[in-house]
Design a protein around this motif. Structure first.
Motif, PDB file in Angstrom:
ATOM      1  N   ARG A 292       0.834  -1.216   0.000  1.00  0.00           N
ATOM      2  CA  ARG A 292       0.000   0.000   0.000  1.00  0.00           C
ATOM      3  C   ARG A 292       0.854   1.246   0.000  1.00  0.00           C
ATOM      4  O   ARG A 292       0.584   2.217  -0.726  1.00  0.00           O
ATOM      5  CB  ARG A 292      -0.916  -0.036   1.211  1.00  0.00           C
ATOM      6  N   ASN A 293       1.920   1.272   0.791  1.00  0.00           N
ATOM      7  CA  ASN A 293       2.811   2.431   0.822  1.00  0.00           C
ATOM      8  C   ASN A 293       3.500   2.638  -0.521  1.00  0.00           C
ATOM      9  O   ASN A 293       3.687   3.782  -0.958  1.00  0.00           O
ATOM     10  CB  ASN A 293       3.848   2.262   1.931  1.00  0.00           C
ATOM     11  N   LEU A 294       3.878   1.551  -1.190  1.00  0.00           N
ATOM     12  CA  LEU A 294       4.474   1.678  -2.521  1.00  0.00           C
ATOM     13  C   LEU A 294       3.469   2.266  -3.511  1.00  0.00           C
ATOM     14  O   LEU A 294       3.820   3.101  -4.357  1.00  0.00           O
ATOM     15  CB  LEU A 294       4.959   0.309  -3.013  1.00  0.00           C
ATOM     16  N   LEU A 295       2.218   1.828  -3.416  1.00  0.00           N
ATOM     17  CA  LEU A 295       1.192   2.346  -4.323  1.00  0.00           C
ATOM     18  C   LEU A 295       0.934   3.829  -4.070  1.00  0.00           C
ATOM     19  O   LEU A 295       0.693   4.601  -5.009  1.00  0.00           O
ATOM     20  CB  LEU A 295      -0.098   1.548  -4.133  1.00  0.00           C
ATOM     21  N   VAL A 296       1.000   4.244  -2.799  1.00  0.00           N
ATOM     22  CA  VAL A 296       0.829   5.662  -2.473  1.00  0.00           C
ATOM     23  C   VAL A 296       1.954   6.495  -3.076  1.00  0.00           C
ATOM     24  O   VAL A 296       1.744   7.617  -3.549  1.00  0.00           O
ATOM     25  CB  VAL A 296       0.758   5.840  -0.940  1.00  0.00           C
ATOM     26  N   CYS A 297       3.157   5.953  -3.093  1.00  0.00           N
ATOM     27  CA  CYS A 297       4.310   6.690  -3.629  1.00  0.00           C
ATOM     28  C   CYS A 297       4.215   6.882  -5.144  1.00  0.00           C
ATOM     29  O   CYS A 297       4.926   7.730  -5.706  1.00  0.00           O
ATOM     30  CB  CYS A 297       5.606   5.960  -3.301  1.00  0.00           C
ATOM     31  N   TYR A 327       0.744  -4.291 -10.964  1.00  0.00           N
ATOM     32  CA  TYR A 327       1.286  -5.328 -10.083  1.00  0.00           C
ATOM     33  C   TYR A 327       0.903  -5.063  -8.629  1.00  0.00           C
ATOM     34  O   TYR A 327       0.491  -5.980  -7.899  1.00  0.00           O
ATOM     35  CB  TYR A 327       2.803  -5.380 -10.220  1.00  0.00           C
ATOM     36  N   LEU A 328       1.013  -3.804  -8.203  1.00  0.00           N
ATOM     37  CA  LEU A 328       0.721  -3.470  -6.810  1.00  0.00           C
ATOM     38  C   LEU A 328      -0.750  -3.706  -6.481  1.00  0.00           C
ATOM     39  O   LEU A 328      -1.082  -4.247  -5.423  1.00  0.00           O
ATOM     40  CB  LEU A 328       1.099  -2.014  -6.540  1.00  0.00           C
ATOM     41  N   ALA A 365       2.338 -13.397 -14.961  1.00  0.00           N
ATOM     42  CA  ALA A 365       0.949 -13.537 -15.358  1.00  0.00           C
ATOM     43  C   ALA A 365       0.408 -12.235 -15.950  1.00  0.00           C
ATOM     44  O   ALA A 365      -0.327 -12.235 -16.948  1.00  0.00           O
ATOM     45  CB  ALA A 365       0.095 -13.943 -14.148  1.00  0.00           C
ATOM     46  N   ILE A 366       0.802 -11.101 -15.366  1.00  0.00           N
ATOM     47  CA  ILE A 366       0.357  -9.809 -15.905  1.00  0.00           C
ATOM     48  C   ILE A 366       0.936  -9.574 -17.288  1.00  0.00           C
ATOM     49  O   ILE A 366       0.254  -9.084 -18.193  1.00  0.00           O
ATOM     50  CB  ILE A 366       0.755  -8.680 -14.930  1.00  0.00           C
TER      51      ILE A 366
END
Length: 608
Positions: A292-297, A327-328, A365-366
């Motif tokens: 979640r923190n990576l996605l916020v960044c 991915y996130l 997979a993505i």
């Protein structure tokens, strides 16, 4: 040996200025004290450990202070302030509603309110956890709370505002306390560490602030515990160890191994984590928060939502650049499902390892899904072509039939949105034309007159070609003019429909035979019936009857209404009503008297 006092009590704020993170409330209370606009009842509500009871005590002390400052603060020097600080003030009464929640406790409190204060201006009653009062206790408290004496002030504190009766809420001035932010918590902890001469690292204090979730009392309790454990040293590592928090470095290593699809390294890292005693659900929850923190960044607009240690912020931002948002988001979904299913799993470790395996090969997979989707997208972009419409069966069947008479027939065509109209050779076959009134009915054309001449037309795109063919098809249709209503024509149509109902053995045939018709104009008529039963039968057939009549007269505008004639006599003169149970028994007894005698001997009752 000096008696130890926990920081939450030792450093409890004594003035409004020392309250942390509640400036919107302390400023309001100070202004009310300065302007002498004090309410008789206050309700302080909010999460635990944010200063509700503290503000209530400061307010009680300040309004009884003999030498209040111009800013609206207590002097802490007068006899009233000194007695309050020593806990011996007679003007301030605290009641714990969690253990004193009965009607008798409230009645005792109401009896005390009648006595004026011996010293000071106000008697202040602080009721903590007021939502624990029973409904009867609330009702016993209502009158006193609404009209207390001029010297009495009530301060109610609760963490669950929704449990308080609306009648109580309407009598109080409500103040909503908010959670204390991490920055305010860290600053307050640093001040206390300086006073206590504790060597504290800022990352450790940030971890404590995150763990406390906006509760200052919890933050102070955690800090006291860790300081006692480490002997006065508060650093990042022992804070993680004492709070049972997994170091973020493990998550960065796991993410790097997953991006390289190195499953062995991922499982080895999880094995190290498991040997340290961390439960699987804690690992899943921590890694989900890390993702979640990576996605916020990834988005600068929400970068302020990143709540991590400052020393890790740059590392989060750098790692977020190397991971795609798809991915996130997919990883968060997998982790969320894994957390929900963790309790139901028998082999907890295998459940976590399966989740890590999915995340390791998630990027592959993505990529495969993206490759499958790319060719279609590229084909649509690189090679533009008109939309392929479905073949219309009616047009296709007409194309196959080309009679000799149709081959010589040609009709001028005006395709839609063409710069120049396309003209076909002159038509030799005559076209049936009839002057039509405002409302018309169009009958299907015969097969011989609907042949298409698409072979002779120039090439058009698919949509215009269909429009041209439909235009040719409609040109040769036979058009019938509408027929006006008349008594004779309506009677014939009505009898034909009634015969149709008889053939279907419908119950509506008889009401239709008895109904009377009255023509209003050339498109409207009325149907008059003698009772409600007939009216219901006619109304039931409204949709089918309307379509039948409109088709017979070639007019879609024909309509009718059904009316009940109050002066008419119903066709059914004698209605046979079945006898009741009592009447049946009386008739049997009159014919067979022994039945009544048998009933009396057997002592049988009658159930009518």
């Amino acid at each position: 040996m000096e008696k130890f006092i926990v920081s939450a009590r030792k450093y409890r704020p004594q003035t409004f200025d020392t309250v942390v993170g509640q400036s919107h409330i302390t400023t309001t209370l100070k202004n009310a004290i300065k302007s002498q606009h004090l309410a008789h009842a206050f309700l302080f509500c909010g999460p635990r450990g944010v200063g509700k009871t503290t503000c209530a005590r400061i307010l009680a002390k300040t309004i009884n202070c003999l030498h209040a400052t111009p800013e609206g603060e207590a002097c802490n020097e007068c006899t009233s302030c000194v007695s309050f600080n020593e806990g011996s003030s007679l003007n301030i009464h605290e009641l714990d509603a969690a253990s004193n929640n009965s009607v008798e406790d409230i009645r005792t409190l109401v009896e005390q309110v009648r006595f004026a204060p011996q010293a000071g201006k106000y008697k202040v009653y602080i009721i903590d956890e007021v939502h624990m009062l029973s409904s009867s206790a609330f009702n016993a408290f209502l009158k006193t709370l609404e009209e207390p004496p001029s010297y009495a002030i009530f301060i109610l504190a609760t963490t669950e505002k929704h449990k308080i009766l609306p009648t109580i809420l309407s009598r109080c001035q409500i103040f909503d306390f908010k959670r204390i932010t991490n920055n305010d918590t860290v600053e307050h902890l640093q001040e206390i560490c300086v006073k206590e001469e504790v060597n504290a690292e800022k990352p450790a204090l940030q971890i404590i602030a995150q763990k406390s979730e906006g509760c200052m009392r919890d933050a102070l309790s955690i800090m006291d515990k860790i300081v006692s454990f480490t002997g006065g040293v508060l650093n990042y590592q022992n804070t993680l160890e004492h709070l049972n928090i997994l170091d973020a470095e493990y998550y960065f290593k796991i993410l790097g191994a997953m991006q390289a699809q190195d499953l062995g390294t991922v499982l080895s890292l999880y094995d190290d984590i498991d040997k340290k005693g961390f439960e699987g659900d804690l690992v899943l929850n921590g890694y989900a928060e890390f993702i979640r923190n990576l996605l916020v960044c990834k988005d600068e607009k929400v970068a302020h939502l990143l709540t991590v240690v400052e020393s890790f912020k740059d590392k989060y931002i750098e790692s977020a650049k190397s991971v795609s948002a798809s991915y996130l988001i997919s990883a968060l979904n997998i982790l969320n499902e894994a957390e929900l299913q963790f309790k139901a799993a028998r082999n907890k470790r295998l459940h976590v390892e399966l989740t890590l395996i999915k995340l390791t090969y998630l990027q592959q997979a993505i990529s495969l899904a993206a490759e499958d989707a790319d060719p279609a997208k590229k084909k649509l972009v690189d090679q533009a072509r008109p939309v392929a419409f479905k073949n219309i069966p009616g047009i296709q069947s007409v194309k196959k039939e080309k009679p000799a008479a149709a081959k010589e027939t040609a009709v001028p065509v005006q395709p839609a949105k063409q710069s120049e109209p396309v003209q076909a050779p002159a038509a030799s076959a005559p076209t049936i034309r009839t002057t039509m009134p405002a409302t018309t009915m169009v009958a299907p054309p015969p097969a011989a007159t609907t042949a298409t001449v698409s072979a002779k037309l120039p090439k058009l795109n698919s949509l215009n070609k269909i429009r041209a063919e439909v235009a040719h098809q409609n040109t040769g249709k036979v058009v019938y003019s509408a027929i006006d209503l008349s008594e004779e024509s309506l009677r014939v149509c009505w009898e034909d429909y009634t015969q149709l109902l008889r053939d279907e053995k419908s119950s509506a045939a008889s009401p239709f035979t008895l109904a009377e018709r009255r023509i209003i104009d050339h498109e409207t008529f009325e149907v008059w019936v003698t009772d409600n039963v007939q009216k219901q039968f006619v109304e039931h057939e409204r949709r089918r009857l309307s379509e039948y009549i409109q088709g017979r007269f070639h007019n879609r505008q024909i309509k009718y209404s059904v009316h009940l004639d109050p002066n008419a006599v119903s066709a059914v003169s004698d209605v046979v009503v079945p006898p009741t149970t009592k009447e049946q028994y009386i008739a049997i007894v009159e014919q067979y008297p022994l039945v009544n005698e048998l009933r009396e001997r057997l002592n049988l009752g009658l159930d009518y």
